[in-house]
Motif scaffolding. Structure first.
Motif, PDB file in Angstrom:
ATOM      1  N   GLU A 152       0.832  -1.203   0.000  1.00 21.77           N
ATOM      2  CA  GLU A 152       0.000   0.000   0.000  1.00 21.77           C
ATOM      3  C   GLU A 152       0.871   1.259   0.000  1.00 21.77           C
ATOM      4  OE1 GLU A 152      -3.143   2.570  -0.068  1.00 21.77           O
ATOM      5  OE2 GLU A 152      -3.154   0.420  -0.441  1.00 21.77           O
ATOM      6  N   ILE A 153       1.967   1.238   0.752  1.00 24.70           N
ATOM      7  CA  ILE A 153       2.893   2.379   0.778  1.00 24.70           C
ATOM      8  C   ILE A 153       3.495   2.578  -0.611  1.00 24.70           C
ATOM      9  CG2 ILE A 153       5.051   3.274   1.759  1.00 24.70           C
ATOM     10  CD1 ILE A 153       2.881   3.253   3.838  1.00 24.70           C
ATOM     11  N   ARG A 154       3.940   1.487  -1.223  1.00 27.45           N
ATOM     12  CA  ARG A 154       4.517   1.571  -2.578  1.00 27.45           C
ATOM     13  C   ARG A 154       3.495   2.111  -3.580  1.00 27.45           C
ATOM     14  NH1 ARG A 154       7.092  -3.215  -0.791  1.00 27.45           N
ATOM     15  NH2 ARG A 154       9.358  -2.943  -0.765  1.00 27.45           N
ATOM     16  N   ASN A 155       2.261   1.643  -3.468  1.00 19.12           N
ATOM     17  CA  ASN A 155       1.205   2.085  -4.378  1.00 19.12           C
ATOM     18  C   ASN A 155       0.943   3.582  -4.209  1.00 19.12           C
ATOM     19  OD1 ASN A 155      -0.830   1.802  -6.310  1.00 19.12           O
ATOM     20  ND2 ASN A 155      -2.371   1.563  -4.699  1.00 19.12           N
ATOM     21  N   GLN A 156       0.835   4.062  -2.969  1.00 23.07           N
ATOM     22  CA  GLN A 156       0.595   5.482  -2.713  1.00 23.07           C
ATOM     23  C   GLN A 156       1.774   6.335  -3.207  1.00 23.07           C
ATOM     24  OE1 GLN A 156      -2.148   7.080  -1.556  1.00 23.07           O
ATOM     25  NE2 GLN A 156      -3.133   5.080  -1.715  1.00 23.07           N
ATOM     26  N   LEU A 157       2.989   5.839  -3.034  1.00 21.62           N
ATOM     27  CA  LEU A 157       4.173   6.552  -3.508  1.00 21.62           C
ATOM     28  C   LEU A 157       4.162   6.652  -5.029  1.00 21.62           C
ATOM     29  CD1 LEU A 157       6.879   7.911  -2.832  1.00 21.62           C
ATOM     30  CD2 LEU A 157       7.928   5.638  -2.904  1.00 21.62           C
ATOM     31  N   LYS A 158       3.841   5.547  -5.688  1.00 21.56           N
ATOM     32  CA  LYS A 158       3.772   5.550  -7.154  1.00 21.56           C
ATOM     33  C   LYS A 158       2.685   6.513  -7.652  1.00 21.56           C
ATOM     34  CE  LYS A 158       3.072   2.466 -11.095  1.00 21.56           C
ATOM     35  NZ  LYS A 158       2.319   3.449 -11.820  1.00 21.56           N
ATOM     36  N   LEU A 159       1.535   6.492  -7.005  1.00 20.22           N
ATOM     37  CA  LEU A 159       0.453   7.397  -7.397  1.00 20.22           C
ATOM     38  C   LEU A 159       0.855   8.863  -7.219  1.00 20.22           C
ATOM     39  CD1 LEU A 159      -2.676   5.582  -5.914  1.00 20.22           C
ATOM     40  CD2 LEU A 159      -2.080   5.849  -8.323  1.00 20.22           C
ATOM     41  N   SER A 160       1.549   9.165  -6.136  1.00 23.83           N
ATOM     42  CA  SER A 160       1.959  10.553  -5.904  1.00 23.83           C
ATOM     43  C   SER A 160       2.989  10.999  -6.936  1.00 23.83           C
ATOM     44  CB  SER A 160       2.498  10.726  -4.486  1.00 23.83           C
ATOM     45  OG  SER A 160       3.634   9.945  -4.276  1.00 23.83           O
ATOM     46  N   ILE A 161       3.911  10.123  -7.296  1.00 16.18           N
ATOM     47  CA  ILE A 161       4.902  10.463  -8.319  1.00 16.18           C
ATOM     48  C   ILE A 161       4.215  10.668  -9.665  1.00 16.18           C
ATOM     49  CG2 ILE A 161       6.880   9.582  -9.626  1.00 16.18           C
ATOM     50  CD1 ILE A 161       7.785   8.210  -7.012  1.00 16.18           C
ATOM     51  N   ASP A 162       3.270   9.785  -9.991  1.00 14.56           N
ATOM     52  CA  ASP A 162       2.532   9.923 -11.245  1.00 14.56           C
ATOM     53  C   ASP A 162       1.761  11.250 -11.315  1.00 14.56           C
ATOM     54  OD1 ASP A 162       3.510   7.514 -12.115  1.00 14.56           O
ATOM     55  OD2 ASP A 162       1.676   6.379 -11.645  1.00 14.56           O
ATOM     56  N   LYS A 163       1.109  11.610 -10.219  1.00 10.70           N
ATOM     57  CA  LYS A 163       0.363  12.887 -10.192  1.00 10.70           C
ATOM     58  C   LYS A 163       1.297  14.067 -10.428  1.00 10.70           C
ATOM     59  CE  LYS A 163      -3.480  11.902  -7.052  1.00 10.70           C
ATOM     60  NZ  LYS A 163      -4.056  12.224  -5.733  1.00 10.70           N
ATOM     61  N   MET A 164       2.437  14.047  -9.793  1.00 11.90           N
ATOM     62  CA  MET A 164       3.380  15.162  -9.926  1.00 11.90           C
ATOM     63  C   MET A 164       3.983  15.213 -11.331  1.00 11.90           C
ATOM     64  SD  MET A 164       4.948  14.999  -6.076  1.00 11.90           S
ATOM     65  CE  MET A 164       6.297  16.061  -6.367  1.00 11.90           C
ATOM     66  N   ARG A 165       4.224  14.060 -11.929  1.00 11.25           N
ATOM     67  CA  ARG A 165       4.743  14.030 -13.300  1.00 11.25           C
ATOM     68  C   ARG A 165       3.718  14.575 -14.291  1.00 11.25           C
ATOM     69  NH1 ARG A 165       7.565   8.134 -13.362  1.00 11.25           N
ATOM     70  NH2 ARG A 165       9.522   8.772 -12.423  1.00 11.25           N
ATOM     71  N   ARG A 166       2.475  14.129 -14.151  1.00 10.32           N
ATOM     72  CA  ARG A 166       1.423  14.603 -15.046  1.00 10.32           C
ATOM     73  C   ARG A 166       1.253  16.121 -14.933  1.00 10.32           C
ATOM     74  NH1 ARG A 166      -1.308   9.784 -13.562  1.00 10.32           N
ATOM     75  NH2 ARG A 166      -2.384  10.944 -11.912  1.00 10.32           N
TER      76      ARG A 166
END
Length: 151
Positions: A133-147
């Motif tokens: 879950e931590i990895r998933n939230q981290l990936k989602l946050s990175i994706d949001k910032m990249r977009r």
């Protein structure tokens, strides 16, 4: 010497007094490197040595193995202690532009990993959730910032 140690008579080599005499200086140095406050380090030392003697059933091992087991035990206890002492909040000196896109949980995880150098297992233990879950939230946050930045 601490009152907790002085109140225990020395009866056998595996009692708290023996552990204090053998390992307290090394363990205090290890704890002090993590906690950075001498009084809190001493308090953690007493708590860790006391609980180690009570919780861990030791077999006959070499002194090296006892030290390694004690250090691992201290590390697991300090993870819980320091999680209470240091709440993971965004670094105030960081540009907040892209962090505003994240929800509170994602922001906390992102800042803990990238600005505070915390590991995913550490975050899972402190936040009480699964590493995936931590990895998933981290990936989602990175994706949001990249977009948001067009990457």
């Amino acid at each position: 010497m601490f009152k907790a140690v002085l109140n225990n008579p020395s009866a056998e080599p595996k009692d708290i007094r023996w552990f204090y005499d053998q390992y307290a200086p090394m363990l205090l140095g290890y704890i002090n490197g993590i906690v950075q406050d001498h009084q809190q380090s001493e308090d953690h030392l007493v708590a860790i040595l006391t609980s180690f003697v009570k919780d861990v059933v030791l077999q006959e091992k070499s002194k090296l193995n006892i030290w390694l087991e004690l250090r691992q035990y201290a590390q697991s206890k300090l993870t819980l202690f320091t999680a209470k002492d240091h709440q993971l909040k965004p670094n105030p000196s960081v540009n907040k532009g892209k962090l505003d896109l994240l929800d509170d949980s994602q922001k906390r995880i992102f800042c803990a990993v990238y600005y505070h150098g915390k590991s995913i297992p550490y975050l899972a233990a402190t936040m009480g959730c699964d590493e995936s879950e931590i990895r998933n939230q981290l990936k989602l946050s990175i994706d949001k910032m990249r977009r948001a930045s067009g990457n």
